[in-house]
Design an enzyme around this catalytic site. Structure first.
Site, PDB file in Angstrom:
ATOM      1  N   GLY A  96       0.773  -1.240   0.000  1.00 52.77           N
ATOM      2  CA  GLY A  96       0.000   0.000   0.000  1.00 52.77           C
ATOM      3  C   GLY A  96       0.804   1.289   0.000  1.00 52.77           C
ATOM      4  CD  GLU A  97       4.856   1.341   3.439  1.00 51.86           C
ATOM      5  OE1 GLU A  97       5.977   1.861   3.542  1.00 51.86           O
ATOM      6  OE2 GLU A  97       4.586   0.196   3.821  1.00 51.86           O
ATOM      7  CB  ALA A  98       3.175   6.567  -2.033  1.00 55.55           C
TER       8      ALA A  98
END
Ligand code: NAG
Ligand code: NAG
Ligand code: NAG
Ligand code: NAG
Ligand code: NAG
Length: 410
Positions: A170-172
C-alpha cells in the site's frame, strides 16, 4: 507363416488371429482393415514397453526409499516447507532461514526465482519483501521483474501478469519502485511502443484507475473511451499515443477487470485516488462579477479552464497549492469556492489570458464556481479535495506527468 500375436486384438466387429500372409482373395477394404490392425498391434507393443519401463522405475524408487539419500531429501523438503511458512509470517526471516540451511543461495537471482515460482508463498508476503527499501531487496525486485516475459503483450496483458504475481503493497514509495521496474521491463521487452519509461508508467496507472472507475460499483461516473483518450493526451513525451492502442487497452479492461491476489475489496485506487476530471462549469469573474461558462480540466494539481473544449490554450490556470475549498450559497445553484485559508484578502496566484492574448496574473481573492447538478458539485469538490490533500502517490504521478507532457518530441 503366421504372425506371433500374444494378445487378441479386437478390431471392427470381428476379433480373430491374423495370418501374416495376405490371402489373395481380400477386397481392398479388407486389406486396409488388416493394415490398420497391424499398426494398432505395433502401438500396443510400444505401450507395453513404456509401462514396463515405468514399473521398473517405480520399483527402483520404492527400493531406494529406505536409503539415506531419500531420507535426506525428505528432511530437506520438510525444511523448505518450514522456510515457506516462516516466509509467509516474516519474509526476511524466512529467506534467512532458507539461506542458512543451504536451501537457497544468497543471490538476488536465486531469491527472485524462488519468489517468482511462488510455490506455497503468500503473495502479500512476496509484495512486502519486494517492496523493501534495502539495496539488496531492490536488486531482488529487479531480478524478479526480469523473470517476467512481456514481449508482444499489450500493456494490459502485461499488467495482468505482473499484478497477479504478488500483491502490490500500500505504500506510495513501494508502489513507485515496483511500477518503475515494471515499466522499464515492459519497455525493454517492447521497444518502440512508448517514447519513454515514464509514459509507460503513467499509462499503467491510468489503466489501473480506469479498472476501478469501470468496475467499482461505488464509482458512479463511468468514463467513456473518448474521455480515457483525452485524459491521456500528451503523455507520450509531449505527443499523443495512437488512438487505437488506447481503445484496445480500454476495451480489454472494460471486458475483464484486473484480478489481484488476496483481493480484500481494497483495490489499489484506495491508496491513491486519481482526482483528474473535466467538464462544463460556471465561473464567476474576478473584477467583473459575471458568470461565464468554461470547460474545466483538473489535472496535475491545477485547475485549467478553457473557452471551448477544443481550445489548445487555456483561458486560465489555477494552481491548487495552498488553496482550500468550501460549499457556498449563491443565486446560482451548486456553488463552491476556492480560497486561501486564513487570508481573505490575498490574491490567489493564478494566471489568465486576456482577450488580446497577453497572459496576466489573475485578480481573484476567491474563485466561485457553479456546477450544473448537485451530484457534479460533489464529484468536483471530492476531486479537488483529493488533489489538494497532497496524497504522496498522486504527487509523484503528477510530477511525472508534468515532465512527459512538457517534453517536446523531435
Ligand atoms: C545475503 O547477502 C547480503 C548481501 O549480499 C547480506 O546483506 C545478507 O546478510 C546475506 N544474508 C544471509 C542470510 O546470509
Ligand atoms: C497472506 O497474508 C496476509 C497478511 O498477513 C493475510 O491477510 C492473508 O490472509 C494471507 N493469505 C493467505 C492465502 O493465507
Ligand atoms: C480492478 O477492479 C476490480 C473490481 O472493482 C477490483 O476487484 C480489483 O482489485 C481492481 N484491480 C486493481 C489492480 O485495482
Ligand atoms: C504555498 O505556500 C508556500 C509556503 O507558504 C509558498 O512557498 C508557496 O509559494 C505557495 N504556493 C503558491 C502557489 O501560492
Ligand atoms: C485587481 O482588482 C482590484 C480591485 O478589485 C484593482 O484595484 C486592481 O487594480 C486589480 N489588479 C489587476 C492586476 O487587475
Amino acid at each position: 507363416r503366421t504372425l506371433q500375436i500374444d494378445t487378441e486384438i479386437k478390431s471392427g466387429e470381428r476379433g480373430k488371429m491374423l495370418p501374416a500372409q495376405l490371402p489373395d482373395d481380400l477386397t481392398p477394404e479388407e486389406q486396409q482393415e488388416l493394415e490398420n490392425i497391424r499398426r494398432r498391434k505395433q502401438e500396443l507393443q510400444e505401450d507395453i514397453q513404456r509401462l514396463k519401463d515405468e514399473i521398473a522405475e517405480v520399483t527402483s524408487e520404492i527400493e531406494n526409499l529406505g536409503s539415506t539419500e531419500e531420507r535426506k531429501n525428505m528432511q530437506r523438503n520438510k525444511q523448505v516447507a518450514m522456510g515457506r511458512k516462516k516466509f509467509n509470517m516474516d519474509p526476511k526471516k524466512g529467506i534467512q532461514f532458507l539461506i542458512e540451511n543451504d536451501l537457497l543461495k544468497n543471490t538476488s537471482d536465486d531469491i527472485a526465482q524462488f519468489l517468482y515460482k511462488g510455490e506455497g508463498l503468500n503473495k502479500t508476503a512476496i509484495g512486502d519483501y519486494l517492496g523493501e527499501r534495502d539495496d539488496f531487496n531492490i536488486q531482488v525486485l529487479h531480478a524478479f521483474v526480469e523473470l517476467h516475459e512481456f514481449t508482444d503483450l499489450n500493456l494490459v496483458q502485461a499488467l495482468r501478469q505482473f499484478l497477479w504475481s504478488f500483491r502490490l503493497p500500500g505504500e506510495a514509495q513501494k508502489i513507485d519502485r515496483m511500477m518503475e521496474a515494471f515499466a522499464q521491463r515492459y519497455c525493454q521487452c517492447n521497444p518502440g511502443v512508448f517514447q519513454s519509461t515514464d509514459t509507460c508508467y503513467i499509462l499503467s496507472f491510468a489503466i489501473i484507475m480506469l479498472n476501478t472507475s469501470l468496475h467499482n460499483p461505488n464509482v458512479k461516473d463511468k468514463p467513456t473511451v473518448e474521455r480515457f483518450i483525452s485524459m491521456n493526451r500528451g503523455i507520450n513525451d509531449g505527443g499523443d499515443l495512437p488512438e487505437d492502442l488506447l481503445r484496445n487497452l480500454y476495451d480489454s479492461i472494460k471486458n475483464e477487470p484486473f484480478k489481484i491476489p488476496e483481493d480484500d475489496g481494497n483495490d489499489l485506487t484506495h491508496t491513491f485516488f486519481n482526482p483528474d476530471r473535466e467538464g462544463w462549469l460556471l465561473k464567476l469573474g474576478g473584477r467583473v462579477k459575471t458568470w461565464k461558462r468554461r470547460w474545466f480540466i483538473l489535472t496535475d494539481n491545477c485547475l485549467y479552464y478553457f473557452e471551448y473544449t477544443t481550445d489548445k490554450e487555456p483561458r486560465g490556470i489555477i494552481p491548487l497549492e495552498n488553496l482550500s475549498i468550501k460549499e457556498v450559497e449563491d443565486k446560482k445553484p451548486n456553488c463552491f469556492e476556492l480560497f486561501i485559508p486564513d487570508n481573505k484578502d490575498q490574491v490567489i496566484k493564478a494566471c489568465k489570458t486576456e482577450a488580446d492574448g497577453r497572459v496576466v496574473e489573475g485578480n481573484h481573492t476567491f474563485y466561485r464556481i457553479s456546477a450544473p447538478t448537485a451530484e457534479e458539485k460533489d464529484e468536483w469538490m471530492n476531486s479537488i479535495k483529493a488533489a489538494i490533500s497532497r496524497d504522496p502517490f498522486y504527487e509523484m504521478l503528477a510530477a511525472r506527468k508534468k515532465k512527459v507532457s512538457s517534453m517536446k518530441r523531435h
